[in-house]
Design a protein around this motif. Structure first.
Motif, PDB file in Angstrom:
ATOM      1  N   ARG A   1       8.858 -14.695   4.818  1.00 43.91           N
ATOM      2  CA  ARG A   1       9.033 -15.158   3.403  1.00 43.91           C
ATOM      3  C   ARG A   1       7.783 -15.536   2.751  1.00 43.91           C
ATOM      4  O   ARG A   1       7.229 -16.599   3.377  1.00 43.91           O
ATOM      5  N   PRO A   2       7.031 -14.609   1.926  1.00 48.63           N
ATOM      6  CA  PRO A   2       5.843 -15.508   1.132  1.00 48.63           C
ATOM      7  C   PRO A   2       6.182 -16.481   0.528  1.00 48.63           C
ATOM      8  O   PRO A   2       7.174 -17.087   0.055  1.00 48.63           O
ATOM      9  N   THR A   3       5.073 -17.530   0.927  1.00 51.49           N
ATOM     10  CA  THR A   3       5.034 -18.995   0.324  1.00 51.49           C
ATOM     11  C   THR A   3       3.862 -19.581   0.025  1.00 51.49           C
ATOM     12  O   THR A   3       2.807 -19.212   0.740  1.00 51.49           O
ATOM     13  N   VAL A   4       3.786 -20.138  -0.924  1.00 46.80           N
ATOM     14  CA  VAL A   4       2.495 -20.909  -1.287  1.00 46.80           C
ATOM     15  C   VAL A   4       2.670 -22.449  -1.039  1.00 46.80           C
ATOM     16  O   VAL A   4       3.825 -23.212  -1.263  1.00 46.80           O
ATOM     17  N   TYR A   5       1.689 -23.175  -0.702  1.00 43.61           N
ATOM     18  CA  TYR A   5       1.631 -24.565  -0.479  1.00 43.61           C
ATOM     19  C   TYR A   5       0.403 -25.363  -1.119  1.00 43.61           C
ATOM     20  O   TYR A   5      -0.702 -24.737  -1.401  1.00 43.61           O
TER      21      TYR A   5
ATOM     22  N   GLU B   1       8.371 -35.805 -12.227  1.00 42.63           N
ATOM     23  CA  GLU B   1       8.952 -35.607 -13.113  1.00 42.63           C
ATOM     24  C   GLU B   1       8.077 -34.985 -14.200  1.00 42.63           C
ATOM     25  O   GLU B   1       7.014 -35.582 -14.716  1.00 42.63           O
ATOM     26  N   GLY B   2       8.616 -33.920 -15.047  1.00 44.48           N
ATOM     27  CA  GLY B   2       7.903 -33.457 -15.944  1.00 44.48           C
ATOM     28  C   GLY B   2       6.895 -32.397 -15.736  1.00 44.48           C
ATOM     29  O   GLY B   2       6.260 -31.633 -16.710  1.00 44.48           O
ATOM     30  N   LEU B   3       6.951 -32.216 -14.418  1.00 48.50           N
ATOM     31  CA  LEU B   3       5.655 -31.116 -14.126  1.00 48.50           C
ATOM     32  C   LEU B   3       6.291 -29.746 -14.320  1.00 48.50           C
ATOM     33  O   LEU B   3       7.416 -29.332 -14.003  1.00 48.50           O
ATOM     34  N   ASP B   4       5.458 -28.714 -14.708  1.00 47.21           N
ATOM     35  CA  ASP B   4       5.941 -27.450 -14.957  1.00 47.21           C
ATOM     36  C   ASP B   4       6.000 -26.503 -13.750  1.00 47.21           C
ATOM     37  O   ASP B   4       5.242 -25.834 -13.658  1.00 47.21           O
ATOM     38  N   LEU B   5       7.119 -26.703 -13.093  1.00 43.73           N
ATOM     39  CA  LEU B   5       7.123 -26.024 -11.656  1.00 43.73           C
ATOM     40  C   LEU B   5       8.480 -25.129 -11.633  1.00 43.73           C
ATOM     41  O   LEU B   5       9.379 -25.501 -12.165  1.00 43.73           O
ATOM     42  N   ALA B   6       8.305 -24.167 -10.879  1.00 44.58           N
ATOM     43  CA  ALA B   6       9.634 -23.467 -10.462  1.00 44.58           C
ATOM     44  C   ALA B   6      10.737 -24.220  -9.953  1.00 44.58           C
ATOM     45  O   ALA B   6      10.322 -25.396  -9.191  1.00 44.58           O
ATOM     46  N   GLU B   7      11.841 -23.957 -10.360  1.00 46.68           N
ATOM     47  CA  GLU B   7      13.050 -24.954  -9.946  1.00 46.68           C
ATOM     48  C   GLU B   7      13.087 -24.881  -8.347  1.00 46.68           C
ATOM     49  O   GLU B   7      13.742 -26.152  -7.815  1.00 46.68           O
ATOM     50  N   ASN B   8      12.860 -23.884  -7.598  1.00 50.93           N
ATOM     51  CA  ASN B   8      12.920 -24.115  -6.230  1.00 50.93           C
ATOM     52  C   ASN B   8      11.625 -24.676  -5.254  1.00 50.93           C
ATOM     53  O   ASN B   8      11.512 -24.349  -4.144  1.00 50.93           O
ATOM     54  N   THR B   9      10.826 -25.243  -6.128  1.00 53.73           N
ATOM     55  CA  THR B   9       9.623 -25.673  -5.513  1.00 53.73           C
ATOM     56  C   THR B   9      10.135 -27.066  -4.756  1.00 53.73           C
ATOM     57  O   THR B   9      11.033 -27.801  -5.163  1.00 53.73           O
ATOM     58  N   VAL B  10       9.905 -27.251  -3.461  1.00 46.71           N
ATOM     59  CA  VAL B  10      10.240 -27.980  -2.547  1.00 46.71           C
ATOM     60  C   VAL B  10       9.196 -29.089  -2.139  1.00 46.71           C
ATOM     61  O   VAL B  10       7.962 -29.025  -1.925  1.00 46.71           O
TER      62      VAL B  10
ATOM     63  N   GLU C   1       5.609 -27.141  -1.728  1.00 41.75           N
ATOM     64  CA  GLU C   1       5.865 -25.499  -1.138  1.00 41.75           C
ATOM     65  C   GLU C   1       6.757 -24.843  -2.195  1.00 41.75           C
ATOM     66  O   GLU C   1       7.896 -25.444  -2.529  1.00 41.75           O
ATOM     67  N   LEU C   2       6.494 -23.519  -2.362  1.00 42.63           N
ATOM     68  CA  LEU C   2       7.192 -22.580  -3.154  1.00 42.63           C
ATOM     69  C   LEU C   2       7.419 -21.258  -2.466  1.00 42.63           C
ATOM     70  O   LEU C   2       6.388 -20.734  -1.959  1.00 42.63           O
ATOM     71  N   GLU C   3       8.687 -20.980  -2.181  1.00 40.49           N
ATOM     72  CA  GLU C   3       8.989 -19.724  -1.270  1.00 40.49           C
ATOM     73  C   GLU C   3       9.727 -18.639  -2.200  1.00 40.49           C
ATOM     74  O   GLU C   3      10.406 -19.153  -3.113  1.00 40.49           O
ATOM     75  N   ARG C   4       9.147 -17.455  -2.009  1.00 36.33           N
ATOM     76  CA  ARG C   4       9.644 -16.217  -2.706  1.00 36.33           C
ATOM     77  C   ARG C   4      11.195 -16.010  -2.208  1.00 36.33           C
ATOM     78  O   ARG C   4      11.466 -16.188  -1.158  1.00 36.33           O
ATOM     79  N   ASP C   5      11.797 -15.401  -3.071  1.00 40.52           N
ATOM     80  CA  ASP C   5      13.394 -15.456  -2.874  1.00 40.52           C
ATOM     81  C   ASP C   5      13.392 -13.823  -1.930  1.00 40.52           C
ATOM     82  O   ASP C   5      14.789 -13.715  -1.625  1.00 40.52           O
ATOM     83  N   SER C   6      12.582 -13.279  -1.410  1.00 41.11           N
ATOM     84  CA  SER C   6      12.695 -12.079  -0.664  1.00 41.11           C
ATOM     85  C   SER C   6      11.676 -12.119   0.496  1.00 41.11           C
ATOM     86  O   SER C   6      10.800 -12.586   0.265  1.00 41.11           O
ATOM     87  N   SER C   7      11.912 -11.540   1.518  1.00 38.02           N
ATOM     88  CA  SER C   7      11.013 -11.491   2.621  1.00 38.02           C
ATOM     89  C   SER C   7       9.923 -10.116   2.486  1.00 38.02           C
ATOM     90  O   SER C   7      10.218  -9.429   1.527  1.00 38.02           O
ATOM     91  N   PHE C   8       9.025 -10.226   3.365  1.00 33.47           N
ATOM     92  CA  PHE C   8       8.017  -9.213   3.168  1.00 33.47           C
ATOM     93  C   PHE C   8       7.675  -8.429   4.556  1.00 33.47           C
ATOM     94  O   PHE C   8       7.741  -9.276   5.469  1.00 33.47           O
TER      95      PHE C   8
END
Length: 350
Positions: free
Chosen positions: A263-267, A284-293, A302-309
């Motif tokens: 899965r493509p992931t940025v860190y 709190e208050g940072l403009d990040l995607a909901e699935n940011t871990v 980290e943020l993971e794409r919802d589909s594999s590559f």
């Protein structure tokens, strides 16, 4: 019968057995002396000319190429296809005496035609030594090269073990190639390449599109895009293989990309827990995607794409993944860079 006629040559092969050959070499009989063709081989013995066979006498490489940089390197650049044929690699865009930032001067660089992966070639005309081995390790650590080729007269077991260890990491492809020279006649020489060490995956593939070179081809356009946006890759100690790392401007924090479980992931990776804890306070208050871990086991975000590559998939899919990775590295920089500058500069007393 015309001796140069290929049809006639084929007739001779069918009649007398063997492969089509020039008639003059087979000593064909006049028409009135030929036997009628049969399914069995003829009883008449053909008059074969005796070939002129020469022996190959091994000679010192210095007899052919007195100076490594002035003689052997230019010859190899001109005949790079011979080296490529030995390794089953198509090499192009060859350059001599190239200076690589962070790694120094290298004898030759090239690109693998199929993937665009950078190739670094190091030459020497004697038995492998520690100096050239150390240089090769430097190229592995400090350049964006995906393929390293070390050419020498021969290789010690110690140096072969180091190259095999590098190949086992599957982050870079390393080849050791022994070169030999032979004298046929006074003014005729023959050069021969022999593979001594190669990537473990190379022997089982018809083309050398190994995992590391495929990732190099994938990452090339992404690295170029981020460079244009002012985000430079990490050189010394940077990630290779399926991962890449990029500078934040601070030695104890990097942006990175990778494919854990496909899965493509940025860190955003921080080296110090204190820095990470300070960053979490601003969560709190940072403009990040909901699935940011925000990891709890290590100082990473980290943020993971919802589909594999699929690395072996279509170029269209690769473009989409590169776009996603690039967009989100840029988003991470937009969100986190001001906080990193504030937190890390304060920690460093600046």
């Amino acid at each position: 019968m015309d001796p140069d006629d290929p049809v006639a040559q084929a007739w001779v092969a069918y009649t007398y057995g063997g492969d089509p050959q020039p008639l003059i070499d087979l000593g064909i009989l006049p028409a009135n002396e030929r036997e009628t063709p049969t399914h069995s081989r003829p009883t008449r013995i053909l008059r074969m000319s005796t070939p002129d066979v020469h022996s190959l006498d091994p000679i010192s490489l210095r007899k052919v190429w007195p100076h490594e940089a002035h003689d052997f390197t230019p010859w190899l650049a001109k005949h790079i296809d011979r080296l490529g044929a030995t390794l089953n690699l198509r090499l192009e865009q060859v350059e001599r005496e190239v200076h690589l930032p962070g790694a120094g001067r290298v004898d030759l660089t090239a690109k693998q035609a199929e993937t665009g992966a950078r190739v670094v070639i190091e030459n020497q005309l004697e038995l492998s030594d520690d100096s050239h081995c150390l240089g090769l390790l430097g190229y592995a650590a400090n350049t964006e090269a995906s393929i390293l080729i070390w050419i020498a007269q021969d290789f010690t077991s110690y140096h072969k073990s180091i190259l095999e260890w590098l190949n086992a990491a599957d982050t870079i492809d390393v080849y050791a190639v022994a070169v030999r020279a032979y004298r046929v006649r006074d003014d005729i020489f023959v050069a021969d390449f022999r593979t001594v060490v190669e990537p473990t995956s190379a022997s089982s593939r018809t083309t050398k599109r190994t995992t590391s070179t495929l990732y190099a081809g994938f990452y090339g356009p992404l690295v170029d895009r981020l460079r244009r946006e002012g985000i430079r890759p990490v050189g010394r100690g940077g990630y290779r293989g399926q991962y890449r790392s990029f500078q934040t401007g601070h030695s104890n924090a990097i942006y990175s990309t990778g494919f854990p479980d496909g899965r493509p992931t940025v860190y955003l990776e921080l080296k110090e827990e204190a820095s990470y804890t300070a960053l979490v306070r601003h969560k709190e208050g940072l403009d990040l995607a909901e699935n940011t871990v925000w990891r709890e086991d290590k100082p990473w975000i980290e943020l993971e794409r919802d589909s594999s590559f699929d690395l072996y998939g279509s170029e269209e899919d690769a473009d989409a993944v590169r776009q996603w990775l690039g967009d989100n590295i840029l988003r991470f920089r937009e969100v986190f860079q001001p906080l990193l500058d504030q937190i890390l500069l304060v920690e460093n007393g600046q």
